[in-house]
Write a protein that holds these residues in place. Structure first.
Motif, short mmCIF file in Angstrom:
data_model
loop_
_atom_site.label_atom_id
_atom_site.label_comp_id
_atom_site.label_asym_id
_atom_site.label_seq_id
_atom_site.Cartn_x
_atom_site.Cartn_y
_atom_site.Cartn_z
N ASN C 6 -27.30 14.95 12.56
CA ASN C 6 -28.30 13.44 12.61
C ASN C 6 -28.90 14.38 14.32
O ASN C 6 -28.98 13.86 14.89
N ILE C 7 -27.90 15.33 14.71
CA ILE C 7 -28.57 16.08 15.64
C ILE C 7 -29.49 16.97 16.26
O ILE C 7 -30.04 18.02 17.23
N GLY C 8 -29.58 17.74 15.36
CA GLY C 8 -30.92 18.60 14.83
C GLY C 8 -30.79 20.27 15.26
O GLY C 8 -29.02 20.30 15.42
N VAL C 74 -26.02 24.56 19.20
CA VAL C 74 -26.27 23.40 18.15
C VAL C 74 -26.29 23.42 16.42
O VAL C 74 -27.82 23.55 16.68
N LEU C 75 -25.92 23.91 15.52
CA LEU C 75 -25.33 23.63 14.40
C LEU C 75 -25.70 23.18 13.39
O LEU C 75 -24.72 22.47 13.47
N PRO C 76 -26.30 22.57 12.03
CA PRO C 76 -26.20 21.55 11.04
C PRO C 76 -24.67 22.44 10.69
O PRO C 76 -23.96 24.06 10.66
N THR C 77 -24.31 21.50 9.94
CA THR C 77 -23.07 21.80 8.74
C THR C 77 -23.10 21.72 7.38
O THR C 77 -22.89 22.97 6.61
N SER C 78 -23.86 21.35 6.94
CA SER C 78 -24.36 20.42 5.81
C SER C 78 -26.12 21.27 5.82
O SER C 78 -27.36 21.12 5.58
N THR C 79 -25.74 23.15 5.72
CA THR C 79 -27.03 24.00 4.93
C THR C 79 -26.55 24.64 3.68
O THR C 79 -26.19 24.92 2.67
N GLY C 80 -28.51 24.39 3.21
CA GLY C 80 -28.27 25.48 2.17
C GLY C 80 -29.27 26.47 1.87
O GLY C 80 -30.20 26.93 2.75
N VAL C 81 -29.38 27.69 1.28
CA VAL C 81 -29.75 28.79 1.40
C VAL C 81 -30.49 29.65 0.30
O VAL C 81 -29.24 29.34 -0.26
N VAL C 82 -32.24 29.81 0.45
CA VAL C 82 -32.42 30.82 -0.51
C VAL C 82 -32.86 31.91 0.09
O VAL C 82 -33.54 31.76 1.06
N PHE C 83 -32.02 33.17 -0.43
CA PHE C 83 -32.40 34.19 0.47
C PHE C 83 -33.76 35.35 -0.47
O PHE C 83 -33.82 35.45 -0.52
N GLN C 84 -33.72 36.10 0.70
CA GLN C 84 -34.55 37.06 0.30
C GLN C 84 -34.85 37.18 -0.70
O GLN C 84 -35.32 37.76 -1.52
N ASP C 85 -33.46 37.94 -0.81
CA ASP C 85 -33.48 39.79 -2.04
C ASP C 85 -32.31 38.82 -3.15
O ASP C 85 -31.62 38.16 -3.15
N PRO C 86 -33.22 38.74 -4.35
CA PRO C 86 -32.89 37.76 -5.48
C PRO C 86 -32.01 38.17 -6.22
O PRO C 86 -31.11 37.32 -6.64
N ASP C 87 -31.60 39.74 -5.88
CA ASP C 87 -30.41 40.27 -6.92
C ASP C 87 -28.84 39.53 -6.35
O ASP C 87 -27.95 39.89 -7.02
N SER C 88 -28.89 39.78 -4.98
CA SER C 88 -26.89 39.45 -4.98
C SER C 88 -26.56 38.69 -4.33
O SER C 88 -26.25 37.66 -3.08
N GLN C 89 -27.57 36.97 -4.84
CA GLN C 89 -26.87 35.54 -4.79
C GLN C 89 -26.18 34.87 -5.50
O GLN C 89 -26.21 33.70 -5.16
#
Ligand SMILES: Nc1ncnc2c1ncn2[C@@H]1O[C@H](COP(=O)(O)OP(=O)(O)OP(=O)(O)O)[C@@H](O)[C@H]1O
Ligand SMILES: Nc1ncnc2c1ncn2[C@@H]1O[C@H](COP(=O)(O)OP(=O)(O)OP(=O)(O)O)[C@@H](O)[C@H]1O
Ligand SMILES: [Mg+2]
Ligand SMILES: [Mg+2]
Lengths: 192, 259, 483
Positions: C6-8, C74-89
């Protein structure tokens, strides 16, 4: 020694399965060289040890050689190996052989000599299994020596030296560098 | 490998199946009676025919393995020349009765090993196998999922190989690139490319929250009565083989080691 | 975990440098993101957007060890990413297994998985692909899957790196709509080149320049009002960015009526299955054909078939003659959709030289041409790097440069402008148009109708339903000739 990370294991398995395909193709080749006589087949046997060597040269950690050889043989099995479940046993032992060679140098050296030694040890491991399994001990002496000699020679050249060359080739593309991250100079440069 | 039809063996737990296959494999290592081996081979063939779910029987595959068997036989006869009852001799090479039977034995055994392996992979999905190994054989998750993605890599490798060949054609501008040059242009980049992808994949998996901590599994690892049936079935086959080889031996010897 | 999330995000005085490069990617970068904000990161290709996203989502240093330092981070812990390259995720074989992987990580009970998977796949429009191997999905379908996986792990900080670069226009709208719906509460950080569809969803815009310096980070209204020049200068796409260029592009007027490519009842196969049937198609010399169509409609398949790389039935005539595969490569080139599949050489410069060397170009001419292309595609500063270390946009530019270096008479380009900023897009189109002026025929797949309108002389629309009925899959939209 640092623990294997997911990246290390994935890279190892990737290399292993890549060579697994070659291992599978090697089976028919091996059998087609066989009828040429006097153990010429043994000369190309060494190819089956190469995954461990390339994987170690790239990842440079303990346990990688063993994992690579085991994974490569499972890959070979999944593709339908002519040797059946046997490949797993051989894979494991050959992996242990290579691992021993690298351990002797505390996993620090990646010289061509160490790679050749790893190939040699894998060759010895495979011979031990052959003795246990087959009736090789009953070969006539001249025949036996030729058999062992050619197998070990092939191990050194095809696994050790070729493996070393391939690893260098991969390194020249720069992937290994990004695998291992920056050097101290890179960190120092941040302050400038 | 593609299977077209599922049989009850496909639904046996992969670990039970692997365990029983390994057991059989070890038994064969210590068996020195070629008649038993012969019958085992016949039963294995029958099993593959009836239970592997292969709709089209792969004749080419059996010819191939049978020819391997003949190689083994010929080779072993020449190699294991020691023996008293010499049938034929030419210089250093001699063929004796003992060498003949040992040759047969080694050949039969190699063939059985191959068929056990085949039967196992024809009736087991790799995905299920690795899921089971993680759940009940304590295979570390890191290794398990790496192997899972490795399996996916195999068809991909063939794809990449084709893609690279296409790339070479496109980029050749119509000039011929020699086969050796093509191999060089293909091998190292494919390996390097896959290592790079593996690194990225690891990043992606960790970003999706993958850790070694406790997790749930999409495919559960159930054991059922089928596993027991499978074991009983294996034992049953073995008993039949023993009976047959005692009453109707194929070869006049029962131990190739004690010739 | 909640409390920490919650601290951004706070970044103070960040410095980052890739090993083996001469300059720092980021130097003294500082900014702050409040929880719940929707942020858009824009900037030219190679400006470091993907790198920044990887840092904010802790992928650097968790998975990539890139040297960096910061006074405060200061970084969050609960993260999710969609990567730029569709093939290696993706790590699994089937579509459903991949979504399940995310659910497993979140310890969702196994018996609920199938229901959730179906729900998520419906959200992204992949309902019918549940049991399909991922490797047989088209590029855009893969991006949709990646979004489904992210939905499955329900993070409180969502990072999207050009998630719709390869998705068709309708799909892009769908995706942004569902993103708005499901990530209302979360902090969302998006990297995009084409911003008009995301803008309604965004609070603030962060603009990076080509050296990774922060230009501005402010409310979107303010940035769009006061920083227009910078947006244009750094090639950010927005609604009418085209009109800011002095010489906007127009389709070339041509008079040729010579047939360049002609086919009748042409059938294309993949894995022995017919994927595509073309009733009849005639393309004239010096035309620029645009091909548009949904994800999976068979656009890439068509280009590969014309290049002669797929098994086909029926005849395809080039200049009224039948050509064998290798002979086609003399006159044609194909820019693959995925640039990584096309790299053959260890450095950027050698990559561009490759075909020229094979064709035996004279040393000076070769050098001149390579220099020209490096400048044109702004690759000069990375010319000695291995191709795959480039940013995605740079990779795509490189592939185009190396394919057209020898000025082939037909260029087949598969989404040549995806992942590009407006400036590079324009450079690419200009480079192609220059070839066209000298007689080259161009066939280009693209999802952007307005872009095609600017360059194409004709547009083919490919439609999945007509393909599945094995009818002609093409129809002429309109033949545009502009003076
Ligand atoms: N592993 C690496 N090693 C060295 N340099 C790298 C590496 N990865 C990226 N770079 C460089 O860092 C710069 C920024 O790359 P990044 O991928 O972050 O750009 P980007 O802003 O996302 O571009 P795009 O819009 O094209 O995706 C590029 O110039 C690239 O060449
Ligand atoms: N290697 C492959 N093997 C089998 N099927 C494939 C393969 N590649 C694509 N397909 C299938 O062929 C169809 C056409 O694919 P293609 O890649 O040509 O689509 P596309 O129009 O280029 O889509 P996109 O806009 O997403 O790139 C799709 O249904 C896809 O699932
Ligand atoms: Mg990027
Ligand atoms: Mg496509």
């Amino acid at each position: 020694m640092k623990k294997l990370t997911l990246t290390d294991i994935l890279v190892t398995v990737t290399i292993a399965f890549g060579f697994g395909v070659i291992y599978k193709l090697w089976g028919p080749l091996y059998y087609s060289v066989k009828p040429l006589g006097i153990h010429l087949d043994q000369l190309i046997y060494g190819m089956w040890f190469i995954a461990a060597i390339v994987a170690f040269a790239i990842v440079k950690k303990a346990g990688v050689a063993f994992l690579a050889e085991l994974a490569a043989s499972s890959g070979e099995l999944i593709m339908g190996s002519e040797f059946g479940l046997e490949v797993l046993l051989y894979g494991a032992l050959q992996g242990v052989g290579a691992e021993l060679a690298f351990a002797l140098f505390k996993y620090k050296s990646e010289s061509v000599m160490v790679m050749a030694l790893a190939g040699l040890f894998s060759g010895v491991a495979s011979l031990l299994l052959d003795f246990f399994k087959g009736y090789i001990g009953e070969l006539e002496l001249w025949n036996l020596l030729l058999f062992i000699g050619l197998r070990l020679m092939g191990s050194i050249v095809l696994a050790g030296i070729l493996g070393y060359a391939i690893a260098r080739g991969i390194e020249s593309t720069g992937v290994t560098a990004s695998l291992h991250g920056g050097t101290k100079e890179d960190y120092d440069a941040l302050e400038r | 490998m593609e299977t077209t039809r599922e049989t009850w063996v496909h639904r046996v737990n992969p670990i039970s199946k692997l365990g029983i296959s390994v057991l059989l494999f070890v038994c064969l290592l210590f068996l020195h009676n070629p008649s038993i081996l012969f019958y085992i081979l016949i039963l294995l063939l029958l099993n593959i025919l009836l239970l592997s779910g292969q709709s089209i029987f792969r004749f080419s595959f059996f010819y191939y393995h049978f020819s391997l068997f003949l190689f083994q036989l010929a080779r072993s006869m020449i190699l294991f020349g020691q023996g008293e009852n010499i049938w034929w001799q030419f210089g250093l090479i001699k063929i004796s009765e003992e060498s003949f039977y040992r040759g047969i034995h080694i050949g039969l055994r190699a063939l059985s090993f191959a068929l056990i392996g085949f039967f196992f992979i024809l009736t087991t999905k790799p995905t299920r196998l690795f899921y089971s190994l993680m759940q009940s054989a304590r295979l570390p998750y890191k290794v398990g999922y790496s192997l899972l993605s490795g399996v996916r890599l195999i068809p991909q490798l063939f794809n990449q190989f084709q893609q690279m060949r296409k790339a070479i054609i496109v980029r050749s501008g119509g000039s011929r690139v020699s086969a050796v040059e093509q191999m060089k242009l293909i091998m190292i980049p494919i390996l390097a490319g896959n290592i790079r992808n593996a690194h990225r994949l690891a990043a992606a998996m960790e970003a999706k929250g993958f850790t070694e901590d406790k997790r749930t599994f999409y495919y559960s690892d159930d054991y059922s009565k089928r596993d027991v049936y499978y074991l009983l079935y294996a034992i049953f086959c073995f008993v039949i083989v023993s009976i047959l080889s005692t009453y109707y031996p194929i070869f006049p010897i029962d131990n190739v080691m004690r010739l | 975990m909640r409390s920490k999330d919650n601290i951004g995000i706070t970044v103070k005085n960040l410095r980052l440098k890739y090993p083996g490069t001469s300059r720092k990617q980021f130097d003294k970068l500082s900014f702050r993101i409040e929880p719940g904000e929707k942020i858009l990161i824009v900037g030219p290709s190679g400006g470091g957007k993907s790198t920044l996203l990887q840092l904010l989502s802790s992928i650097i240093p968790r998975s990539y060890s890139v040297p960096f330092k910061a006074d405060e981070l200061v970084l969050p812990t609960s993260t999710g990413v969609v990567f730029q390259d569709p093939d290696s995720q993706f790590c699994m074989n089937l579509v459903c297994e991949e979504v399940a992987f995310s659910l497993e990580n979140n310890r969702v009970p196994a018996d609920e998985m199938d229901r959730i998977i179906l729900e998520l796949l419906s959200t992204v429009g992949l309902r019918n692909f549940k049991e399909q191997p991922i490797r047989t999905l088209s590029g855009g379908q893969k991006q949709r899957l990646a979004i489904a996986c992210l939905l499955a792990s329900s993070p409180s900080y969502v990072f999207l790196d050009e998630p719709t670069a390869m998705v068709d226009e309708k799909g892009t709208k769908d995706i942004w709509e569902s993103v708005q719906k499901v990530w209302d509460q979360q902090t969302v950080i998006i990297v995009e080149h084409k911003i008009h569809l995301v803008l309604p969803f965004i609070d603030r815009i962060l603009l990076l320049d080509d050296k990774g310096q922060l230009v501005v980070f402010d409310k979107k209204e303010k940035v769009l009002r006061d920083y227009k020049e910078d947006l244009v200068r750094f090639g950010i796409w927005y609604e009418d960015s085209w009109k800011h260029y002095i010489d906007p592009l127009y389709p070339l007027h041509f008079e040729s009526t010579t047939n360049m490519i002609e086919s009748e009842s042409y059938q294309v196969f993949r894995n022995k299955k017919p994927i595509l049937t073309i009733k009849d198609m005639t393309i004239f010399h010096q035309e620029w054909i645009g091909i548009i169509g949904e994800n999976g409609a068979g656009k890439s398949t068509l280009l590969e078939a014309i290049m002669g790389l797929l098994p086909t039935k029926g005849e395809l005539l080039l200049e009224n003659k039948v050509y064998k595969r290798l002979d086609r490569a003399v006159m044609m080139t194909l820019v693959f959709q995925n640039p990584e599949m096309q790299f053959l050489q260890p450095t950027v410069k050698k990559e561009i030289e490759y075909t020229l060397s094979l064709l035996g170009w004279e040393e000076n001419a070769k050098k001149y041409r390579v220099e020209e292309l490096l400048q044109q595609f702004s690759l000069d500063h990375v010319k000695d790097m291995p191709p795959y270390q480039l940013s995605l946009g740079q990779k795509k530019g490189l592939v185009i440069a190396s394919c057209i270096a020898h000025r082939p008479s037909i260029v087949l380009a598969d989404e040549p402008t995806f992942g590009q900023d407006a400036l590079n897009t324009r450079e690419i189109l200009l480079a192609l148009q220059e070839l066209q002026k000298n007689g080259t025929t161009i066939i280009m797949v693209c999802h952007d109708q307005s872009l095609l309108d600017r360059v194409a002389t004709r547009i083919y629309k490919m439609d999945q339903s007509t393909i599945s009925e094995n009818k002609s899959n093409r129809e002429d939209c309109n033949k545009r000739v502009i003076l």
